[in-house]
Design a protein around this motif. Structure first.
Motif, PDB file in Angstrom:
ATOM      1  N   VAL A 106      38.028  40.362  41.968  1.00  0.00           N
ATOM      2  CA  VAL A 106      38.113  40.696  40.544  1.00  0.00           C
ATOM      3  C   VAL A 106      38.909  41.988  40.350  1.00  0.00           C
ATOM      4  CG1 VAL A 106      36.807  41.321  38.483  1.00  0.00           C
ATOM      5  CG2 VAL A 106      35.974  39.486  39.971  1.00  0.00           C
ATOM      6  N   ALA A 107      38.627  42.983  41.175  1.00  0.00           N
ATOM      7  CA  ALA A 107      39.355  44.254  41.081  1.00  0.00           C
ATOM      8  C   ALA A 107      40.827  44.052  41.413  1.00  0.00           C
ATOM      9  CB  ALA A 107      38.734  45.283  42.028  1.00  0.00           C
ATOM     10  N   PHE A 108      41.114  43.156  42.364  1.00  0.00           N
ATOM     11  CA  PHE A 108      42.509  42.878  42.714  1.00  0.00           C
ATOM     12  C   PHE A 108      43.235  42.229  41.540  1.00  0.00           C
ATOM     13  CE2 PHE A 108      45.659  39.995  44.846  1.00  0.00           C
ATOM     14  CZ  PHE A 108      46.521  40.998  45.259  1.00  0.00           C
ATOM     15  N   ARG A 109      42.598  41.257  40.900  1.00  0.00           N
ATOM     16  CA  ARG A 109      43.216  40.639  39.724  1.00  0.00           C
ATOM     17  C   ARG A 109      43.412  41.660  38.605  1.00  0.00           C
ATOM     18  NH1 ARG A 109      39.592  36.344  41.181  1.00  0.00           N
ATOM     19  NH2 ARG A 109      40.736  34.509  41.915  1.00  0.00           N
ATOM     20  N   ASP A 110      42.454  42.570  38.437  1.00  0.00           N
ATOM     21  CA  ASP A 110      42.600  43.630  37.428  1.00  0.00           C
ATOM     22  C   ASP A 110      43.801  44.522  37.745  1.00  0.00           C
ATOM     23  OD1 ASP A 110      40.404  42.710  36.057  1.00  0.00           O
ATOM     24  OD2 ASP A 110      39.018  44.213  36.874  1.00  0.00           O
ATOM     25  N   ALA A 111      43.997  44.813  39.039  1.00  0.00           N
ATOM     26  CA  ALA A 111      45.137  45.632  39.447  1.00  0.00           C
ATOM     27  C   ALA A 111      46.449  44.927  39.132  1.00  0.00           C
ATOM     28  CB  ALA A 111      45.043  45.955  40.945  1.00  0.00           C
ATOM     29  N   LEU A 112      46.500  43.613  39.344  1.00  0.00           N
ATOM     30  CA  LEU A 112      47.707  42.855  39.025  1.00  0.00           C
ATOM     31  C   LEU A 112      47.966  42.840  37.521  1.00  0.00           C
ATOM     32  CD1 LEU A 112      47.359  39.778  41.428  1.00  0.00           C
ATOM     33  CD2 LEU A 112      48.600  41.924  41.795  1.00  0.00           C
ATOM     34  N   HIS A 113      46.905  42.743  36.749  1.00  0.00           N
ATOM     35  CA  HIS A 113      47.053  42.794  35.284  1.00  0.00           C
ATOM     36  C   HIS A 113      47.640  44.129  34.850  1.00  0.00           C
ATOM     37  CE1 HIS A 113      46.215  42.067  31.060  1.00  0.00           C
ATOM     38  NE2 HIS A 113      45.553  43.215  31.008  1.00  0.00           N
ATOM     39  N   ALA A 114      47.188  45.216  35.483  1.00  0.00           N
ATOM     40  CA  ALA A 114      47.724  46.545  35.161  1.00  0.00           C
ATOM     41  C   ALA A 114      49.205  46.638  35.517  1.00  0.00           C
ATOM     42  CB  ALA A 114      46.932  47.618  35.904  1.00  0.00           C
TER      43      ALA A 114
END
Length: 275
Positions: free
Chosen positions: A180-188
Motif C-alpha cells: 500500500v505504501a509503495f502504491r502511495d509512493a507511485l501516486h506521489a
C-alpha cells in the motif's frame, strides 16, 4: 505466443537458447574465467550440456578457452551495440546526460524497465557514489530506486502488480516494503512528475529521477541523478537539482519526437563536451 501478455507456449519455447543464455550470463565479476565445473554449478546444468554449449559459443566466437578455463570474447559486446542501434533513446540522451553532469557535478544515468528490474542503458560517471558500482547493463530492483518508481508510476497496473509479487525486499531500515505504501509512493510520483528516494537502496544513497517520454507520451526511460547525504541534503536536491533534472528529461523527450519525425535537431543546449 500470447499477444496479450507476451508469454510463449511450451511448444514454441526453445530450451537450448535459454540454456545458452544461462551459460553466457554466468560469466560475471565473481566468475570472470570459470571452469566447466563452475559453470555447471552456477547454472544448474549438467557438465555435458555446458560443454556442448561452450563449444558452440566458441565456434560462434563468443567465448574462448584458456586451458581449463573459459572467458568471454569482445564479440559479446556487439549484442549491446545492436540494442543501442535499434533503441535510439540512449544515443539521443547521451549529450543531455553530459549536460546534466555539468549542471549538478554528479553522475547521470538513463535506465529502462526490464521485467521487474531497472537496467542502465546510458551513464556518465563523475565520481563513485557510495559502494554501488554501476555501469551500462547493471540491474537494480524497482521499488527502492527513484528510476524504478518513475518507470512503473505510469506503467500498466499489471506491471506494478508484478513488481509487488516479486517481493519488496527490505534493503535498509527505510526501504518501503508495504504494498500500500509503495502504491502511495507511485501516486506521489505521478502527481509530482519526478521521484526522490532517500536511503532505501543503500544507507545514505540519495537519488532523483524524471520520466523520458516517446512521441505518444509513454514513459520509455528514466533520467536519474545520484549522490550521497554526505554531499547533499534531500531538500537541496528538491530545490536545486530536480528543476534541472525535469528540464533535461523534457529535452530528451523533445529530441526523441524529432528523431521519430525524421528531423534530428538536437537541443542546442545539449553539450558534446564535458566540463
Amino acid at each position: 505466443m500470447s499477444e496479450a501478455d507476451g508469454t510463449v507456449s511450451d511448444r514454441d519455447f526453445i530450451q537450448s537458447i535459454e540454456r545458452g543464455f544461462a551459460v553466457l550470463l554466468a560469466f560475471d565479476r565473481d566468475l570472470p574465467d570459470p571452469t566447466l565445473a563452475e559453470l555447471a554449478a552456477a547454472t544448474g546444468l549438467s557438465r555435458p550440456a555446458v560443454r556442448r554449449i561452450l563449444l558452440t559459443l566458441q565456434q560462434l566466437g563468443y567465448v574462448a578457452a584458456h586451458g581449463r578455463r573459459w572467458r568471454l570474447t569482445p564479440r559479446v559486446l556487439t549484442i549491446g551495440q545492436h540494442y543501442a542501434a535499434t533503441h535510439g533513446v540512449a544515443e539521443v540522451a547521451q549529450p543531455h546526460l553530459l549536460r546534466l553532469t555539468e549542471l549538478t557535478h554528479e553522475s547521470a544515468s538513463l535506465s529502462q524497465l526490464d521485467g521487474t528490474d531497472v537496467v542502465y542503458v546510458a551513464r556518465v560517471h563523475v565520481r563513485r557514489v557510495m559502494s554501488l558500482n554501476v555501469d551500462v547493463g547493471s540491474r537494480l530492483p524497482v521499488h527502492p530506486t527513484s528510476m524504478g518508481r518513475v518507470l512503473v508510476a505510469w506503467a500498466d497496473p499489471g506491471v506494478v502488480e508484478r513488481v509487488i509479487a516479486a517481493g519488496l525486499e527490505q534493503l535498509t531500515p527505510t526501504t518501503v516494503t508495504d504494498p500500500v505504501a509503495f502504491r502511495d509512493a507511485l501516486h506521489a510520483v505521478r502527481q509530482d512528475g519526478f521521484a526522490v528516494v532517500d536511503g532505501e537502496l543503500e544507507p545514505g544513497f540519495l537519488s532523483a529521477a524524471a520520466p523520458v517520454r516517446d512521441p505518444s507520451g509513454e514513459v520509455v526511460a528514466a533520467l536519474a541523478y545520484s549522490t550521497s547525504r554526505g554531499r547533499t541534503e534531500p531538500q537541496t536536491v528538491l530545490d536545486e537539482v530536480v528543476p534541472h533534472l525535469v528540464e533535461v528529461a523534457d529535452a530528451i523527450s523533445r529530441d526523441l519526437a524529432q528523431v521519430s519525425a525524421g528531423r534530428r535537431a538536437v537541443d542546442p543546449r545539449a553539450r558534446d563536451g564535458f566540463f
